[in-house]
Design an enzyme around this catalytic site. Structure first.
Site, mmCIF file in Angstrom:
data_model
loop_
_atom_site.group_PDB
_atom_site.id
_atom_site.type_symbol
_atom_site.label_atom_id
_atom_site.label_comp_id
_atom_site.label_asym_id
_atom_site.label_seq_id
_atom_site.Cartn_x
_atom_site.Cartn_y
_atom_site.Cartn_z
ATOM 1 N N TYR A 32 0.996 -1.134 0.104
ATOM 2 C CA TYR A 32 0.216 0.144 -0.118
ATOM 3 C C TYR A 32 0.810 1.256 0.003
ATOM 4 C CZ TYR A 32 0.822 0.989 4.854
ATOM 5 O OH TYR A 32 1.480 1.180 6.236
ATOM 6 N N ARG A 51 8.493 4.150 -4.444
ATOM 7 C CA ARG A 51 8.525 3.172 -3.478
ATOM 8 C C ARG A 51 7.463 2.247 -3.566
ATOM 9 N NH1 ARG A 51 7.570 5.264 2.707
ATOM 10 N NH2 ARG A 51 5.327 5.594 1.812
ATOM 11 N N HIS A 99 -1.102 -21.196 -0.209
ATOM 12 C CA HIS A 99 0.154 -20.253 -0.189
ATOM 13 C C HIS A 99 0.722 -19.737 -1.532
ATOM 14 C CE1 HIS A 99 -0.543 -21.202 4.331
ATOM 15 N NE2 HIS A 99 0.297 -20.577 4.324
ATOM 16 N N LYS A 144 6.363 -2.036 2.161
ATOM 17 C CA LYS A 144 5.280 -1.219 2.749
ATOM 18 C C LYS A 144 4.257 -2.307 2.539
ATOM 19 C CE LYS A 144 3.150 3.157 3.272
ATOM 20 N NZ LYS A 144 3.391 3.204 4.770
ATOM 21 N N GLU A 176 12.603 1.978 13.628
ATOM 22 C CA GLU A 176 11.816 3.191 13.320
ATOM 23 C C GLU A 176 10.740 3.173 14.506
ATOM 24 O OE1 GLU A 176 9.921 2.401 9.677
ATOM 25 O OE2 GLU A 176 9.688 0.036 10.225
ATOM 26 N N LEU A 200 11.238 1.089 6.885
ATOM 27 C CA LEU A 200 10.649 1.718 5.942
ATOM 28 C C LEU A 200 11.220 3.045 5.313
ATOM 29 C CD1 LEU A 200 8.077 1.036 4.063
ATOM 30 C CD2 LEU A 200 7.070 3.052 5.213
HETATM 31 N N1 PLP Z 1 7.657 3.582 9.004
HETATM 32 C C1 PLP Z 1 6.299 3.046 9.021
HETATM 33 C C2 PLP Z 1 6.476 1.547 9.795
HETATM 34 C C3 PLP Z 1 5.257 3.572 8.741
HETATM 35 O O1 PLP Z 1 4.274 2.865 8.761
HETATM 36 C C4 PLP Z 1 5.327 4.567 8.057
HETATM 37 C C5 PLP Z 1 4.057 5.536 7.683
HETATM 38 O O2 PLP Z 1 3.059 4.849 7.583
HETATM 39 C C6 PLP Z 1 6.642 5.456 7.950
HETATM 40 C C7 PLP Z 1 7.709 4.979 8.682
HETATM 41 C C8 PLP Z 1 6.559 6.769 7.506
HETATM 42 O O3 PLP Z 1 6.706 6.731 5.998
HETATM 43 P P1 PLP Z 1 6.303 7.939 5.234
HETATM 44 O O4 PLP Z 1 6.870 9.108 5.529
HETATM 45 O O5 PLP Z 1 6.392 7.518 3.843
HETATM 46 O O6 PLP Z 1 4.698 8.058 5.442
#
Ligand code: PLP
Length: 278
Positions: A32, A51, A99, A144, A176, A200
């Site tokens: 997503y 991305r 699967h 993502k 993160e 991410l």
């Molecule tokens: N890390 C995670 C796990 C996230 O879910 C998100 C945003 O949803 C981010 C980092 C930040 O990503 P972005 O700046 O692209 O929204």
């Protein structure tokens, strides 16, 4: 706008449905993006689509034809000015649960609008609390993925403890937040964890690195230990919904002076200024 975009058609949200045999439903098999729309314009859309392409590639799916055009069509139809585009792509529907996916499966593509709460300046200048948690998610957090159970549990834990975010530690290193990237400041230098499979590649993370650079503040992308985190002068979380969320307390540790610091405020103001004039 109540209409969503589903597999090429605009349809009322209340009437939209997908098959229970969709692999997104059965396996969380999909990816997503969440793209802010400011002033009827998608913010940093090309970065989000780049991305998306990487996420699709990493799960063995093809690029989606005309996805940018479909997003722009969606924005054109909408009466709203500021909101978020939620783009959800699953591997598609299969006649039996297995699967192993066939290679010729047709993806399910859905676009809808969401309005996530953005913090105002008073909330930002007051600062937020966070908690440190073990990063128990899988080893491909750079994708993502729509399979967000780990993130969901970690964010819920933060919320139940009156915290904005769970800051995640893996092998003593900060990765993160459960739904954000993390920056710290120590002795007038800004740091953020370097990109790898455990986090991410946030579009906002990259955006902040670039706008801080224009202010002659270079962000060091490096390893950050739990000790570095707890002994930092400032911390902030970044995401597309709230570009800069300052953290002033992590569990029982007061961060810096226990107030939102100058770099966090600068990053917040620069981001706001850029977005307002977008
Ligand atoms: N890390 C995670 C796990 C996230 O879910 C998100 C945003 O949803 C981010 C980092 C930040 O990503 P972005 O700046 O692209 O929204």
């Amino acid at each position: 706008m109540d209409d969503i975009f589903l597999n090429g058609n605009f349809i009322a949200k209340s009437e939209a449905s997908i098959s229970i045999m969709d692999r997104g439903f059965l396996f969380g098999d999909g990816v997503y993006e969440l793209i802010p729309v400011y002033n009827k314009k998608p913010f940093l859309i090309n970065k989000h689509l780049a991305r998306l392409k990487n996420s699709l590639n990493m799960i063995g799916m093809q690029e989606i034809d005309n996805i940018k055009e479909d997003i722009l069509k969606f924005i054109n139809r909408s009466n709203e000015t500021n909101y978020h585009i939620y783009l959800h792509i699953t591997r598609g529907e299969q006649s039996y649960r297995n699967h192993v996916y066939p290679n010729d499966i047709k993806p399910t593509i859905m676009i809808m609008s969401e309005k996530y709460p953005c913090f105002n300046e008073i909330q930002i200048t007051a600062g937020f609390k966070a908690t440190v948690q073990n990063d128990f998610r899988w080893q491909k957090s750079n994708i993502k993925s729509i399979s967000l159970l780990g993130n969901v549990l970690l964010k819920k834990h933060a919320s139940e403890n009156n915290c904005y975010e769970s800051l995640l530690i893996k092998n003593d290193l900060l990765t993160e937040g459960s739904a954000s990237n993390v920056f710290i400041v120590k002795d007038k230098t800004v740091y953020t964890p370097k990109l790898n499979k455990d986090l991410l590649p946030g579009v906002t993370r990259n955006f902040l690195i670039e706008i801080l650079d224009t202010k002659n503040i270079s962000v060091k992308e490096t390893d950050i230990t739990l000790n570095n985190l707890l002994n930092s002068d400032e911390i902030w979380c970044s995401s597309s919904t709230n570009p800069v969320v300052p953290i002033i307390k992590v569990d029982n540790s007061i961060i810096g002076k226990g107030k939102v610091g100058e770099y966090s405020l600068l990053a917040f103001k620069e981001a706001q200024e850029f977005i307002t004039s977008y």
